[in-house]
Design an enzyme around this catalytic site. Structure first.
Site, PDB file in Angstrom:
ATOM      1  N   GLY A  11       0.840  -1.209   0.000  1.00 25.80           N
ATOM      2  CA  GLY A  11       0.000   0.000   0.000  1.00 25.80           C
ATOM      3  C   GLY A  11       0.868   1.250   0.000  1.00 25.80           C
ATOM      4  O   GLY A  11       1.818   1.338   0.776  1.00 25.80           O
ATOM      5  N   ARG A  72       1.149  -5.415  -5.826  1.00 26.87           N
ATOM      6  CA  ARG A  72       1.340  -6.620  -5.019  1.00 26.87           C
ATOM      7  C   ARG A  72       1.650  -7.743  -6.005  1.00 26.87           C
ATOM      8  O   ARG A  72       1.016  -7.838  -7.047  1.00 26.87           O
ATOM      9  CB  ARG A  72       0.077  -6.936  -4.215  1.00 26.87           C
ATOM     10  N   ASP A 103       5.384  -4.440   6.320  1.00 31.04           N
ATOM     11  CA  ASP A 103       5.937  -5.738   6.726  1.00 31.04           C
ATOM     12  C   ASP A 103       5.921  -6.791   5.611  1.00 31.04           C
ATOM     13  O   ASP A 103       6.832  -7.610   5.511  1.00 31.04           O
ATOM     14  CB  ASP A 103       5.263  -6.256   8.006  1.00 31.04           C
ATOM     15  N   THR A 126       4.189   3.050   5.654  1.00 30.20           N
ATOM     16  CA  THR A 126       2.791   2.598   5.628  1.00 30.20           C
ATOM     17  C   THR A 126       1.983   3.542   6.501  1.00 30.20           C
ATOM     18  O   THR A 126       2.475   3.983   7.543  1.00 30.20           O
ATOM     19  CB  THR A 126       2.623   1.151   6.151  1.00 30.20           C
ATOM     20  N   ASP A 128      -0.356   2.765   8.294  1.00 32.66           N
ATOM     21  CA  ASP A 128      -0.843   2.070   9.493  1.00 32.66           C
ATOM     22  C   ASP A 128       0.054   2.245  10.720  1.00 32.66           C
ATOM     23  O   ASP A 128      -0.385   1.994  11.841  1.00 32.66           O
ATOM     24  CB  ASP A 128      -1.001   0.567   9.213  1.00 32.66           C
ATOM     25  N   ASP A 130       2.368   0.394  11.786  1.00 36.46           N
ATOM     26  CA  ASP A 130       2.379  -0.859  12.557  1.00 36.46           C
ATOM     27  C   ASP A 130       3.720  -1.600  12.531  1.00 36.46           C
ATOM     28  O   ASP A 130       3.768  -2.811  12.710  1.00 36.46           O
ATOM     29  CB  ASP A 130       1.242  -1.784  12.069  1.00 36.46           C
ATOM     30  N   ARG A 172      -5.639  -1.878   9.267  1.00 40.27           N
ATOM     31  CA  ARG A 172      -6.085  -3.261   9.056  1.00 40.27           C
ATOM     32  C   ARG A 172      -5.971  -4.081  10.337  1.00 40.27           C
ATOM     33  O   ARG A 172      -6.879  -4.793  10.717  1.00 40.27           O
ATOM     34  CB  ARG A 172      -5.247  -3.880   7.934  1.00 40.27           C
TER      35      ARG A 172
HETATM   36  O1  F6P Z   1      -1.741  -1.140   4.933  1.00 44.78           O
HETATM   37  C1  F6P Z   1      -2.241   0.088   4.550  1.00 44.78           C
HETATM   38  C2  F6P Z   1      -3.697   0.010   4.220  1.00 44.78           C
HETATM   39  O2  F6P Z   1      -4.111   1.276   3.802  1.00 44.78           O
HETATM   40  C3  F6P Z   1      -4.593  -0.529   5.348  1.00 44.78           C
HETATM   41  O3  F6P Z   1      -4.894   0.445   6.320  1.00 44.78           O
HETATM   42  C4  F6P Z   1      -5.769  -1.012   4.557  1.00 44.78           C
HETATM   43  O4  F6P Z   1      -6.444  -2.029   5.232  1.00 44.78           O
HETATM   44  C5  F6P Z   1      -5.156  -1.548   3.303  1.00 44.78           C
HETATM   45  O5  F6P Z   1      -3.920  -0.894   3.144  1.00 44.78           O
HETATM   46  C6  F6P Z   1      -5.994  -1.354   2.076  1.00 44.78           C
HETATM   47  O6  F6P Z   1      -5.364  -1.970   1.007  1.00 44.78           O
HETATM   48  P1  F6P Z   1      -5.814  -1.831  -0.528  1.00 44.78           P
HETATM   49  O7  F6P Z   1      -5.241  -0.538  -1.035  1.00 44.78           O
HETATM   50  O8  F6P Z   1      -5.219  -3.005  -1.183  1.00 44.78           O
HETATM   51  O9  F6P Z   1      -7.309  -1.773  -0.548  1.00 44.78           O
END
Ligand code: F6P
Length: 322
Positions: A11, A72, A103, A126, A128, A130, A172
């Site tokens: 992300g 990804r 991670d 990120t 998050d 985390d 998440r």
């Molecule tokens: O890890 C970052 C994040 O924005 C999370 O907070 C969220 O759950 C996820 O990525 C969303 O991912 P995507 O962009 O694949 O929908």
């Protein structure tokens, strides 16, 4: 180290461009050549390498997203995928790789290094927040401020209509954004993945607060909360608060975009330059971070071993101040 590769993966987060810029510029200062690899590990496998110099990173420090794009890649999870990636690195004479991401990104880099003896350094980015080994990840501060700005606006309309709003923020597995935005916005309640959500208790606390002549109420819900987010929570509690004409607002991906804050740009600049420095010093399979305002090196295996813990003193503070 003579030639390095740099990529962004997973992300995206505001400040990734500032980190790329710092990697490229710090490398130039150290006579190290840089290849940017587009689309993260997908591009590493599929040969999307571009030569970068000081000018390729002009005018990007203020931009959200990532000029290298992100993706990804399922293939990178396989040994044969990583073998192709290693072959491409060899083809371009790349001795070391800097990966910017979270991670999942670090797990892939660690495997690549172990299997093919490639020096790797991770830069934590990120929204998050985390990742252990750094007080903050690149993008967290920007996402926090974007979410806060939105929540302040929601408070205005909630107040005008004397409504209850359930606002879902990203996160998440962790509730960093939810907790800090709830404190900063003066929300009535925050629901986090780190705490069990007892619906009866949520209702009781909201009733309690509404008795205190509050005209609007705002509940910040982390997407990873036990209830499964704001929509599901609304289904469970809306009948009990019918007079507050409940609304749900999911902030979603707007939290991932936008211009990075000054703090994120400075953090990304420090970490980008530090990643080049530690590679030059001979480190590998490490992540660079900032802890108590000092640069810190953490082994990648440690960085991916567990999620960063939320500060329980802040959870208590949120409860005192609401
Ligand atoms: O890890 C970052 C994040 O924005 C999370 O907070 C969220 O759950 C996820 O990525 C969303 O991912 P995507 O962009 O694949 O929908």
């Amino acid at each position: 180290v003579k030639t390095i590769g740099v990529l962004t993966s997973g992300g995206d987060s505001p400040g990734m461009n500032a980190a790329i810029r710092a990697v490229v510029r710090a490398s130039a200062q150290n006579d190290v050549s840089v290849y940017g690899i587009k689309h993260g590990y997908y591009g590493l496998i599929n040969d999307e390498f571009i030569k970068m110099d000081t000018h390729s990173v002009s005018n990007i420090i203020q931009r959200g997203g990532t000029i290298l794009k992100s993706a990804r890649s399922d293939e990178f999870y396989t040994e044969s995928g990583r073998k192709k990636a290693a072959e491409n690195l060899e083809k371009y004479g790349i001795d070391a790789l800097i990966v910017i991401g979270g991670d999942g990104t670090f797990t892939g880099a660690n495997k690549l290094s172990k299997e093919h003896n490639i020096n790797v350094v991770g830069i934590p980015a990120t929204i998050d927040n985390d990742i252990i080994g750094t007080d903050e990840t690149i993008g967290y501060d920007s996402a926090l401020n974007t979410a806060l700005d939105a929540i302040d606006k929601i408070r205005d309309t909630a107040d005008a209509h004397e409504r209850m709003f359930l606002v879902e923020v990203m996160g998440r597995d962790t509730g960093f954004i939810a907790l800090e935005t709830s404190i900063a916005s003066g929300a009535e309640l925050a629901l986090l993945p780190e705490e069990l959500t007892n619906i009866k208790e949520v209702k009781r606390q909201l009733h309690e607060m509404l008795k205190q002549q509050r005209r609007s109420s705002l509940v910040v819900v982390a997407e990873g909360d036990e209830t499964g987010g704001a929509v599901k929570l609304a289904e469970k509690i809306k009948d009990d608060f019918a007079q507050y004409d409940m609304r749900v607002c999911i902030l979603g991906h707007i939290q991932r975009g936008g211009s990075p804050t000054a703090r994120d740009r400075v953090l990304a600049s420090r970490l980008g330059a530090a990643a080049v420095k530690v590679l030059k010093e001979g480190h590998s399979e490490v992540m660079v971070g900032v802890v108590n305002n000092a640069l810190k090196i953490t082994p990648l295996r440690v960085a991916i071993s567990k999620k960063k813990e939320i500060d329980h003193r802040l959870i208590d503070l949120a409860k005192v101040l609401r």
